[in-house]
Scaffold this motif. Structure first.
Motif, PDB file in Angstrom:
ATOM      1  N   ASP A 199       0.824  -1.199   0.000  1.00  0.00           N
ATOM      2  CA  ASP A 199       0.000   0.000   0.000  1.00  0.00           C
ATOM      3  C   ASP A 199       0.862   1.254   0.000  1.00  0.00           C
ATOM      4  O   ASP A 199       1.908   1.297   0.658  1.00  0.00           O
ATOM      5  CB  ASP A 199      -0.908   0.026   1.228  1.00  0.00           C
ATOM      6  N   GLU A 200       0.398   2.258  -0.707  1.00  0.00           N
ATOM      7  CA  GLU A 200       1.065   3.553  -0.711  1.00  0.00           C
ATOM      8  C   GLU A 200       1.008   4.140   0.694  1.00  0.00           C
ATOM      9  O   GLU A 200      -0.035   4.096   1.354  1.00  0.00           O
ATOM     10  CB  GLU A 200       0.372   4.484  -1.700  1.00  0.00           C
ATOM     11  N   ALA A 201       2.131   4.675   1.143  1.00  0.00           N
ATOM     12  CA  ALA A 201       2.207   5.174   2.512  1.00  0.00           C
ATOM     13  C   ALA A 201       1.292   6.370   2.724  1.00  0.00           C
ATOM     14  O   ALA A 201       1.212   7.255   1.879  1.00  0.00           O
ATOM     15  CB  ALA A 201       3.642   5.558   2.847  1.00  0.00           C
ATOM     16  N   ARG A 202       0.606   6.399   3.858  1.00  0.00           N
ATOM     17  CA  ARG A 202      -0.152   7.568   4.277  1.00  0.00           C
ATOM     18  C   ARG A 202       0.704   8.401   5.223  1.00  0.00           C
ATOM     19  O   ARG A 202       1.470   7.849   6.017  1.00  0.00           O
ATOM     20  CB  ARG A 202      -1.433   7.157   5.006  1.00  0.00           C
ATOM     21  N   PRO A 203       0.593   9.714   5.173  1.00  0.00           N
ATOM     22  CA  PRO A 203       1.462  10.569   5.990  1.00  0.00           C
ATOM     23  C   PRO A 203       1.487  10.228   7.466  1.00  0.00           C
ATOM     24  O   PRO A 203       2.524  10.288   8.095  1.00  0.00           O
ATOM     25  CB  PRO A 203       0.868  11.973   5.756  1.00  0.00           C
ATOM     26  N   ARG A 204       0.354   9.824   8.032  1.00  0.00           N
ATOM     27  CA  ARG A 204       0.311   9.557   9.476  1.00  0.00           C
ATOM     28  C   ARG A 204       0.897   8.208   9.844  1.00  0.00           C
ATOM     29  O   ARG A 204       1.053   7.903  11.014  1.00  0.00           O
ATOM     30  CB  ARG A 204      -1.140   9.637   9.976  1.00  0.00           C
ATOM     31  N   ARG A 205       1.184   7.405   8.866  1.00  0.00           N
ATOM     32  CA  ARG A 205       1.677   6.065   9.162  1.00  0.00           C
ATOM     33  C   ARG A 205       3.190   5.995   9.161  1.00  0.00           C
ATOM     34  O   ARG A 205       3.728   4.956   9.442  1.00  0.00           O
ATOM     35  CB  ARG A 205       1.142   5.066   8.130  1.00  0.00           C
ATOM     36  N   GLY A 206       3.864   7.065   8.819  1.00  0.00           N
ATOM     37  CA  GLY A 206       5.299   7.060   8.589  1.00  0.00           C
ATOM     38  C   GLY A 206       6.084   5.947   9.254  1.00  0.00           C
ATOM     39  O   GLY A 206       5.729   5.461  10.305  1.00  0.00           O
ATOM     40  N   GLY A 207       7.148   5.534   8.628  1.00  0.00           N
ATOM     41  CA  GLY A 207       8.025   4.530   9.191  1.00  0.00           C
ATOM     42  C   GLY A 207       7.909   3.161   8.565  1.00  0.00           C
ATOM     43  O   GLY A 207       8.767   2.327   8.779  1.00  0.00           O
ATOM     44  N   TRP A 208       6.847   2.919   7.795  1.00  0.00           N
ATOM     45  CA  TRP A 208       6.723   1.611   7.145  1.00  0.00           C
ATOM     46  C   TRP A 208       5.702   1.669   6.016  1.00  0.00           C
ATOM     47  O   TRP A 208       4.903   2.596   5.917  1.00  0.00           O
ATOM     48  CB  TRP A 208       6.309   0.536   8.147  1.00  0.00           C
ATOM     49  N   LEU A 209       5.763   0.660   5.161  1.00  0.00           N
ATOM     50  CA  LEU A 209       4.749   0.438   4.147  1.00  0.00           C
ATOM     51  C   LEU A 209       3.966  -0.809   4.543  1.00  0.00           C
ATOM     52  O   LEU A 209       4.553  -1.808   4.958  1.00  0.00           O
ATOM     53  CB  LEU A 209       5.376   0.225   2.762  1.00  0.00           C
ATOM     54  N   GLU A 210       2.655  -0.743   4.429  1.00  0.00           N
ATOM     55  CA  GLU A 210       1.820  -1.898   4.725  1.00  0.00           C
ATOM     56  C   GLU A 210       1.879  -2.877   3.548  1.00  0.00           C
ATOM     57  O   GLU A 210       1.781  -2.467   2.385  1.00  0.00           O
ATOM     58  CB  GLU A 210       0.359  -1.467   4.929  1.00  0.00           C
ATOM     59  N   ALA A 211       2.034  -4.156   3.842  1.00  0.00           N
ATOM     60  CA  ALA A 211       2.129  -5.168   2.784  1.00  0.00           C
ATOM     61  C   ALA A 211       1.403  -6.433   3.192  1.00  0.00           C
ATOM     62  O   ALA A 211       1.180  -6.690   4.381  1.00  0.00           O
ATOM     63  CB  ALA A 211       3.597  -5.480   2.484  1.00  0.00           C
ATOM     64  N   ARG A 212       1.031  -7.209   2.190  1.00  0.00           N
ATOM     65  CA  ARG A 212       0.457  -8.538   2.399  1.00  0.00           C
ATOM     66  C   ARG A 212       1.102  -9.480   1.392  1.00  0.00           C
ATOM     67  O   ARG A 212       1.256  -9.133   0.218  1.00  0.00           O
ATOM     68  CB  ARG A 212      -1.068  -8.518   2.201  1.00  0.00           C
ATOM     69  N   ILE A 213       1.454 -10.658   1.864  1.00  0.00           N
ATOM     70  CA  ILE A 213       2.163 -11.610   1.019  1.00  0.00           C
ATOM     71  C   ILE A 213       1.431 -12.955   1.042  1.00  0.00           C
ATOM     72  O   ILE A 213       1.199 -13.538   2.107  1.00  0.00           O
ATOM     73  CB  ILE A 213       3.618 -11.800   1.493  1.00  0.00           C
ATOM     74  N   HIS A 214       1.050 -13.430  -0.135  1.00  0.00           N
ATOM     75  CA  HIS A 214       0.422 -14.742  -0.295  1.00  0.00           C
ATOM     76  C   HIS A 214       1.457 -15.672  -0.925  1.00  0.00           C
ATOM     77  O   HIS A 214       2.003 -15.361  -1.986  1.00  0.00           O
ATOM     78  CB  HIS A 214      -0.798 -14.653  -1.212  1.00  0.00           C
ATOM     79  N   LEU A 215       1.737 -16.790  -0.285  1.00  0.00           N
ATOM     80  CA  LEU A 215       2.768 -17.703  -0.755  1.00  0.00           C
ATOM     81  C   LEU A 215       2.219 -19.117  -0.906  1.00  0.00           C
ATOM     82  O   LEU A 215       1.396 -19.561  -0.096  1.00  0.00           O
ATOM     83  CB  LEU A 215       3.946 -17.732   0.229  1.00  0.00           C
ATOM     84  N   THR A 216       2.703 -19.823  -1.913  1.00  0.00           N
ATOM     85  CA  THR A 216       2.356 -21.238  -2.023  1.00  0.00           C
ATOM     86  C   THR A 216       3.224 -22.079  -1.099  1.00  0.00           C
ATOM     87  O   THR A 216       2.868 -23.212  -0.772  1.00  0.00           O
ATOM     88  CB  THR A 216       2.533 -21.738  -3.467  1.00  0.00           C
ATOM     89  N   ASP A 217       4.366 -21.529  -0.659  1.00  0.00           N
ATOM     90  CA  ASP A 217       5.259 -22.229   0.261  1.00  0.00           C
ATOM     91  C   ASP A 217       5.834 -21.187   1.217  1.00  0.00           C
ATOM     92  O   ASP A 217       6.546 -20.270   0.795  1.00  0.00           O
ATOM     93  CB  ASP A 217       6.389 -22.928  -0.512  1.00  0.00           C
ATOM     94  N   LEU A 218       5.531 -21.314   2.490  1.00  0.00           N
ATOM     95  CA  LEU A 218       5.934 -20.306   3.469  1.00  0.00           C
ATOM     96  C   LEU A 218       7.446 -20.183   3.637  1.00  0.00           C
ATOM     97  O   LEU A 218       7.934 -19.191   4.169  1.00  0.00           O
ATOM     98  CB  LEU A 218       5.291 -20.609   4.826  1.00  0.00           C
TER      99      LEU A 218
END
Length: 467
Positions: free
Chosen positions: A271-290
């Motif tokens: 996700d594109e960073a929002r100004p109030r969230r500073g310090g990280w980018l939110e992500a989600r990862i779907h894997l067929t093998d962890l």
């Protein structure tokens, strides 16, 4: 046989007293600019922290400094519960350095030691295991096994606190060879059992299928300001149909793509960073093998240039009157890398539209398409017999190992090889260096020496003006 005790050969150098005093000043002021650049440990508590830790500053006589979390762990220190020093961005130094230590750190981050062991790492670097061990320990205070171990522990903590996967599954997904090794490591580094770590986050033990379906939520940390809009604009402009997509409106967009990984495949969303969230980018990862989690995370970090030091970059570039207003207008500009270096090299040669056609004709179709994501980009070997001689030459070199662009590639050797291939002009080679190889200092103008070692970032500023 190499063991974790290898880190005990590291000794702090008495010649670093002045540097250590400067580091202590950073700790006293809780300066987040140094998070990931070094770690400090407190002898009276047995805990190590990041420089910006909010706890009361310890007395100087009780503080020791380490170049890596692994070095602190190797000396028996446990990770702080408040500042989570294992979750800081990596040092920007490893992106700049093209020597064996820099290459080794990037390969370890990509999971090579977990998959191939230290001998496999040494082969990729072209050195003996003893040489690799000696050089890493001398500079980082920890050898390859200890560095990989620290990374495995962080991956395990993330899975424990963000998913309902059974502990046994998490142990092997994080790269541990046994559940006992996993339990011992978690206790040593976090001073708690895996179950206790999980209880802190309120994550319930559940079946693995739920985690696969929902994806693994992650916060991809970065230091300093992050000019997210410029990065997402670029990724939207370059997106290859079937492999990538950008959804949403500027300021609230989501970038999604498919990944070919060592053990399976993945679909990632950032996700594109929002100004109030500073310090990280939110992500989600779907894997067929962890087991691919560590590798997928590192490839996202390179794509989004999350280990950069924006303070050093902006300070250097702002010293040039031509760039100063651009830096002031867009602090924290990044120089994006590539999620798949081989893929990017092909794309840089043929262009976006042709890359989409290659994907449709030669790419592997996902078993279950996910929205507009339907394919993996074709592997180099699949394209090596392509009728286009330039594309065939490039992909054949990638397929047979004559050209290496991975995290541990010898950059100088790769550039020499690129210049021997047909159809690659100077601009294309520069783009491959900047993006696929992740070089932060690629330039092409006579007057740009002032911008070293951050010429790739200057290019991003100038490209925005040209657009």
């Amino acid at each position: 046989m190499t063991t974790y005790e290898e880190t005990q050969t590291y000794e702090e150098s008495p010649t670093h007293e002045e540097t250590d005093e400067t580091r202590y000043e950073a700790v006293s002021s809780r300066d987040a600019r140094f998070d990931g650049e070094f770690f400090f440990a407190v002898s009276t508590t047995g805990i190590y922290c990041r420089p910006s830790c909010p706890a009361v500053t310890p007395k100087r006589k009780n503080v020791r400094f380490f170049p890596t979390a692994a070095a602190a762990q190797g000396h028996g220190f446990r990770a702080c519960r408040r500042c989570r020093p294992d979750a800081v961005p990596g040092s920007a130094e490893w992106n700049v350095r093209a020597d064996v230590v820099g290459r080794a750190v990037r390969l370890i981050g990509d999971g090579v030691v977990d998959r191939e062991g230290v001998p496999g790492l040494a082969v990729r670097l072209g050195y003996s295991t003893r040489q690799v061990q000696r050089q890493l320990t001398a500079e980082l205070g920890a050898g390859p096994v200890a560095l990989a171990r620290a990374q495995r522990a962080h991956t395990a903590r993330v899975l424990l606190q963000t998913t309902g996967l059974p502990v046994t599954d998490i142990a092997f997904a994080a790269g541990f060879a046994s559940v006992r090794q996993f339990n011992d490591t978690i206790r040593q580094i976090y001073a708690r059992t895996p179950s206790a770590l999980r209880e802190e986050s309120g994550t319930k033990t559940g079946r693995g299928s739920a985690a696969f379906a929902a994806g693994i939520p992650l916060r991809l940390a970065h230091r300093g300001p992050y000019a997210a809009r410029a990065v997402f604009d670029l990724l939207a402009e370059e997106a290859v149909a079937g492999v990538e997509e950008m959804t949403g409106e500027p300021g609230a967009r989501t970038y999604r793509r498919t990944l070919r990984l060592p053990y399976g495949t993945g679909i990632v969303a950032v996700d594109e960073a929002r100004p109030r969230r500073g310090g990280w980018l939110e992500a989600r990862i779907h894997l067929t093998d962890l087991r691919d989690l560590t590798t997928a995370v590192q490839r996202l970090r390179r794509l989004f240039d999350l280990d950069a030091d924006p303070y050093a970059v902006d300070e250097r570039l702002a010293a040039d009157p031509r760039l100063a207003p651009l830096v002031a207008a867009r602090p924290g500009v990044r120089s994006p890398g590539a999620a798949d270096p081989d893929e990017y090299a092909v794309r840089s040669l043929v262009g976006r539209e042709a890359a989409g056609e290659l994907t449709e004709a030669y790419g592997k179709r996902l078993d279950v398409p996910c929205g507009a994501l339907t394919h993996l980009f074709p592997e180099p070997g699949t394209l090596a017999a392509h009728p286009d001689p330039a594309l065939a030459a490039l992909t054949a070199a990638l397929a047979d190992g004559g050209l290496r662009l991975d995290a541990g590639a010898d950059r100088e050797e790769a550039v020499r090889t690129l210049h021997t291939l047909p159809g690659l002009d100077a601009r294309t080679v520069a783009q491959i260096r900047m993006r696929a190889l992740g070089e932060p200092d690629v330039g092409g103008e006579e007057e740009d020496e002032l911008w070293r070692p951050w010429r790739s970032y200057a290019y991003r500023h100038l490209s925005a003006v040209a657009a």
